[in-house]
Design a protein around this motif. Structure first.
Motif, PDB file in Angstrom:
ATOM      1  N   LEU A  16      -1.355  -3.790  -7.670  1.00  0.00           N
ATOM      2  CA  LEU A  16      -1.705  -2.345  -7.476  1.00  0.00           C
ATOM      3  C   LEU A  16      -3.252  -2.218  -7.758  1.00  0.00           C
ATOM      4  O   LEU A  16      -3.845  -2.979  -8.444  1.00  0.00           O
ATOM      5  CB  LEU A  16      -1.082  -1.298  -8.779  1.00  0.00           C
ATOM      6  CG  LEU A  16       0.330  -1.484  -8.633  1.00  0.00           C
ATOM      7  CD1 LEU A  16       0.771  -0.467  -9.747  1.00  0.00           C
ATOM      8  CD2 LEU A  16       0.940  -1.087  -7.427  1.00  0.00           C
ATOM      9  N   ASN A  17      -3.879  -0.978  -6.942  1.00  0.00           N
ATOM     10  CA  ASN A  17      -5.436  -1.017  -7.106  1.00  0.00           C
ATOM     11  C   ASN A  17      -5.438   0.105  -8.243  1.00  0.00           C
ATOM     12  O   ASN A  17      -4.443   0.331  -9.086  1.00  0.00           O
ATOM     13  CB  ASN A  17      -5.836  -0.385  -6.069  1.00  0.00           C
ATOM     14  CG  ASN A  17      -5.241   0.772  -5.401  1.00  0.00           C
ATOM     15  OD1 ASN A  17      -4.836   1.604  -6.129  1.00  0.00           O
ATOM     16  ND2 ASN A  17      -5.197   1.079  -4.392  1.00  0.00           N
ATOM     17  N   ILE A  51       8.489  -2.913  -6.914  1.00  0.00           N
ATOM     18  CA  ILE A  51       7.187  -1.889  -6.487  1.00  0.00           C
ATOM     19  C   ILE A  51       7.346  -1.696  -4.887  1.00  0.00           C
ATOM     20  O   ILE A  51       6.932  -0.317  -4.423  1.00  0.00           O
ATOM     21  CB  ILE A  51       5.985  -2.738  -7.160  1.00  0.00           C
ATOM     22  CG1 ILE A  51       5.807  -2.463  -8.502  1.00  0.00           C
ATOM     23  CG2 ILE A  51       4.840  -1.744  -6.374  1.00  0.00           C
ATOM     24  CD1 ILE A  51       4.669  -3.544  -9.086  1.00  0.00           C
ATOM     25  N   ARG A  52       7.287  -2.545  -4.193  1.00  0.00           N
ATOM     26  CA  ARG A  52       7.324  -2.552  -2.588  1.00  0.00           C
ATOM     27  C   ARG A  52       8.277  -1.787  -2.364  1.00  0.00           C
ATOM     28  O   ARG A  52       8.353  -0.984  -1.172  1.00  0.00           O
ATOM     29  CB  ARG A  52       7.057  -4.118  -2.263  1.00  0.00           C
ATOM     30  CG  ARG A  52       5.947  -4.566  -2.350  1.00  0.00           C
ATOM     31  CD  ARG A  52       5.821  -6.025  -1.748  1.00  0.00           C
ATOM     32  NE  ARG A  52       4.226  -6.478  -1.895  1.00  0.00           N
ATOM     33  CZ  ARG A  52       4.091  -7.677  -1.364  1.00  0.00           C
ATOM     34  NH1 ARG A  52       4.953  -8.361  -0.752  1.00  0.00           N
ATOM     35  NH2 ARG A  52       2.886  -8.164  -1.460  1.00  0.00           N
ATOM     36  N   LYS A  61       7.351  -7.526  -7.857  1.00  0.00           N
ATOM     37  CA  LYS A  61       6.915  -7.310  -6.595  1.00  0.00           C
ATOM     38  C   LYS A  61       7.990  -6.622  -5.846  1.00  0.00           C
ATOM     39  O   LYS A  61       7.586  -5.744  -5.032  1.00  0.00           O
ATOM     40  CB  LYS A  61       6.440  -8.488  -5.905  1.00  0.00           C
ATOM     41  CG  LYS A  61       5.716  -8.560  -4.487  1.00  0.00           C
ATOM     42  CD  LYS A  61       5.493  -9.871  -4.042  1.00  0.00           C
ATOM     43  CE  LYS A  61       4.368 -10.583  -4.697  1.00  0.00           C
ATOM     44  NZ  LYS A  61       3.924 -11.781  -4.188  1.00  0.00           N
ATOM     45  N   ILE A  84       4.700   3.423  -4.913  1.00  0.00           N
ATOM     46  CA  ILE A  84       4.063   3.902  -5.893  1.00  0.00           C
ATOM     47  C   ILE A  84       4.607   5.185  -6.669  1.00  0.00           C
ATOM     48  O   ILE A  84       4.637   5.253  -8.003  1.00  0.00           O
ATOM     49  CB  ILE A  84       2.729   4.057  -5.685  1.00  0.00           C
ATOM     50  CG1 ILE A  84       2.219   2.596  -5.350  1.00  0.00           C
ATOM     51  CG2 ILE A  84       1.796   4.462  -6.960  1.00  0.00           C
ATOM     52  CD1 ILE A  84       2.288   1.489  -6.350  1.00  0.00           C
ATOM     53  N   GLU A 138      -3.835   3.342  -7.985  1.00  0.00           N
ATOM     54  CA  GLU A 138      -2.214   3.226  -8.320  1.00  0.00           C
ATOM     55  C   GLU A 138      -1.766   2.803  -9.736  1.00  0.00           C
ATOM     56  O   GLU A 138      -0.842   3.584 -10.394  1.00  0.00           O
ATOM     57  CB  GLU A 138      -1.752   1.922  -7.317  1.00  0.00           C
ATOM     58  CG  GLU A 138      -1.903   2.271  -5.924  1.00  0.00           C
ATOM     59  CD  GLU A 138      -1.745   1.370  -4.926  1.00  0.00           C
ATOM     60  OE1 GLU A 138      -1.278   1.689  -3.841  1.00  0.00           O
ATOM     61  OE2 GLU A 138      -1.870   0.116  -5.345  1.00  0.00           O
ATOM     62  N   LEU A 139      -2.736   2.160 -10.688  1.00  0.00           N
ATOM     63  CA  LEU A 139      -2.302   1.920 -11.750  1.00  0.00           C
ATOM     64  C   LEU A 139      -2.364   3.154 -12.646  1.00  0.00           C
ATOM     65  O   LEU A 139      -1.652   3.448 -13.618  1.00  0.00           O
ATOM     66  CB  LEU A 139      -3.539   0.817 -12.376  1.00  0.00           C
ATOM     67  CG  LEU A 139      -3.319  -0.488 -11.963  1.00  0.00           C
ATOM     68  CD1 LEU A 139      -4.444  -1.243 -12.250  1.00  0.00           C
ATOM     69  CD2 LEU A 139      -2.106  -1.227 -12.322  1.00  0.00           C
ATOM     70  N   ARG A 158      -1.567   6.208 -11.611  1.00  0.00           N
ATOM     71  CA  ARG A 158      -0.401   6.919 -11.161  1.00  0.00           C
ATOM     72  C   ARG A 158       0.767   6.422 -12.027  1.00  0.00           C
ATOM     73  O   ARG A 158       1.545   7.187 -12.456  1.00  0.00           O
ATOM     74  CB  ARG A 158      -0.189   6.835  -9.502  1.00  0.00           C
ATOM     75  CG  ARG A 158      -1.286   7.774  -8.724  1.00  0.00           C
ATOM     76  CD  ARG A 158      -1.196   7.313  -7.410  1.00  0.00           C
ATOM     77  NE  ARG A 158      -0.009   7.630  -6.550  1.00  0.00           N
ATOM     78  CZ  ARG A 158       0.189   7.526  -5.438  1.00  0.00           C
ATOM     79  NH1 ARG A 158      -0.819   6.847  -4.655  1.00  0.00           N
ATOM     80  NH2 ARG A 158       1.319   7.761  -4.850  1.00  0.00           N
ATOM     81  N   VAL A 159       1.038   5.130 -12.159  1.00  0.00           N
ATOM     82  CA  VAL A 159       2.337   4.567 -12.723  1.00  0.00           C
ATOM     83  C   VAL A 159       1.921   4.331 -14.223  1.00  0.00           C
ATOM     84  O   VAL A 159       3.047   4.267 -14.790  1.00  0.00           O
ATOM     85  CB  VAL A 159       2.345   3.000 -12.127  1.00  0.00           C
ATOM     86  CG1 VAL A 159       2.754   3.047 -10.666  1.00  0.00           C
ATOM     87  CG2 VAL A 159       1.482   2.071 -12.665  1.00  0.00           C
ATOM     88  N   ASP A 203      -2.297  -5.312 -13.752  1.00  0.00           N
ATOM     89  CA  ASP A 203      -3.571  -5.314 -12.938  1.00  0.00           C
ATOM     90  C   ASP A 203      -3.851  -6.701 -12.419  1.00  0.00           C
ATOM     91  O   ASP A 203      -4.267  -7.150 -11.312  1.00  0.00           O
ATOM     92  CB  ASP A 203      -4.714  -4.825 -13.668  1.00  0.00           C
ATOM     93  CG  ASP A 203      -6.048  -4.744 -12.958  1.00  0.00           C
ATOM     94  OD1 ASP A 203      -6.292  -4.793 -11.771  1.00  0.00           O
ATOM     95  OD2 ASP A 203      -6.975  -4.726 -13.718  1.00  0.00           O
TER      96      ASP A 203
END
Length: 305
Positions: free
Chosen positions: A284-285, A216-217, A213, A221, A288-289, A291-292, A279
């Motif tokens: 992440l939505n 990522i934050r 967390k 992203i 966003e998943l 993208r990464v 997930d």
């Protein structure tokens, strides 16, 4: 939802096959590629860890030839060298054998590029080593993405390497000792550097939810890439195996480690497993998943999505 099409920048092996093995052959490269495609990874970088000279002499030309095969060429865009230019310090070196870790050497890097027919796509390098800055500049000018890892790097070390062309951090939060300085350590330095993209292993074992967390934050992203760091033991049943020249243990929950030291020895996961775990955290939505797991890794190594 069903997910596939992942890009994995760090695959050490799979299904009992080790890209750093002196016995690697074309059939094994084909097998790994087919298996990964079946499990949702459509492009990946075979990764050679710090190894004896004969492994580079044999496996780099072999991988370069494999990348010309019709069945493989669209799925392996290049090779990732994780080492040998990393720290020898216990904990920091992870599962790498200290006997095969050396100081940054431009001439040797050029030899690796020659052996690989210029197909090295990524180099993991320790930012704190003497000569790292010069090698980073040289590799970057050669079209190689330089990632920083297995290091005891300070904030200043990382910034020097950023200025020399480094773009990312190899498995941020791992490749460090169990005990580190409370405030001055490579993890905080990496998190705080706004220029470096963080590659992270989200298999449920390498990073706690808190550190996931936080990374990522803090990074955002566009600066996050998921990798599997899959080991040769990935895809096998629980038990003891020999990998990286030592005994490793895969427990029923998927944790892969060196019993002698307790340190992790890569992962037993695929990208699909890593994305599914991420997930499940709710961090992440779906967009966003993607993208990464797809777009960001392609962009890092200079490919379009």
């Amino acid at each position: 939802m069903e997910r596939s099409g992942f890009i994995d920048l760090q695959v050490n092996g799979f299904g009992g096959i080790d890209f750093s093995s002196i016995n690697l052959n074309l059939d094994e490269i084909l097998f790994v590629t087919r298996e990964l495609i079946h499990q949702g990874t459509i492009k990946y970088l075979p990764t050679i860890i710090s190894s004896p000279p004969e492994v580079y002499e044999r496996n780099l030309p072999l991988l370069a030839r494999a990348m010309e095969l019709p069945e493989i060429k669209d799925h392996i865009p290049g090779v990732h060298l994780e080492g040998p230019f990393i720290s020898k310090k216990p904990g920091i070196r992870g599962a790498h054998n200290p006997a095969w870790i050396i100081s940054p050497d431009i001439r040797l890097f050029d030899r690796f590029m020659e052996l690989a027919d210029e197909k090295i796509k990524m180099l993991t390098l320790a930012a704190d080593l003497p000569g790292a800055e010069r090698l980073c500049q040289h590799a970057t000018q050669s079209g190689v993405t330089v990632s920083l890892g297995h290091q005891d790097a300070t904030t200043e070390d990382l910034q020097r390497l950023v200025e020399a062309g480094a773009k990312s951090l190899t498995h941020l939060g791992n490749g460090i000792p169990k005990k580190i300085s409370r405030h001055n350590n490579p993890v905080f330095a990496g998190i705080a550097n706004d220029d470096l993209t963080a590659m992270i292993i989200t298999d449920g074992h390498h990073l706690s939810l808190d550190i996931l967390k936080t990374i990522i934050r803090t990074k955002g992203i566009d600066k996050i890439i998921v990798v599997s760091d899959s080991s040769p033991v990935a895809g096998l049943q629980p038990g003891n195996y020999k990998a990286y020249g030592q005994i490793v243990h895969l427990d029923p929950g998927g944790r892969l480690y060196i019993p002698r030291t307790g340190y992790l020895a890569g992962s037993s996961a695929t990208m699909k497993h890593c994305i599914d775990y991420l997930d499940a955290t709710g961090l992440l939505n779906d967009e966003e998943l993607e993208r990464v797991g797809i777009h960001n890794p392609l962009r890092l190594i200079g490919l379009s999505s």
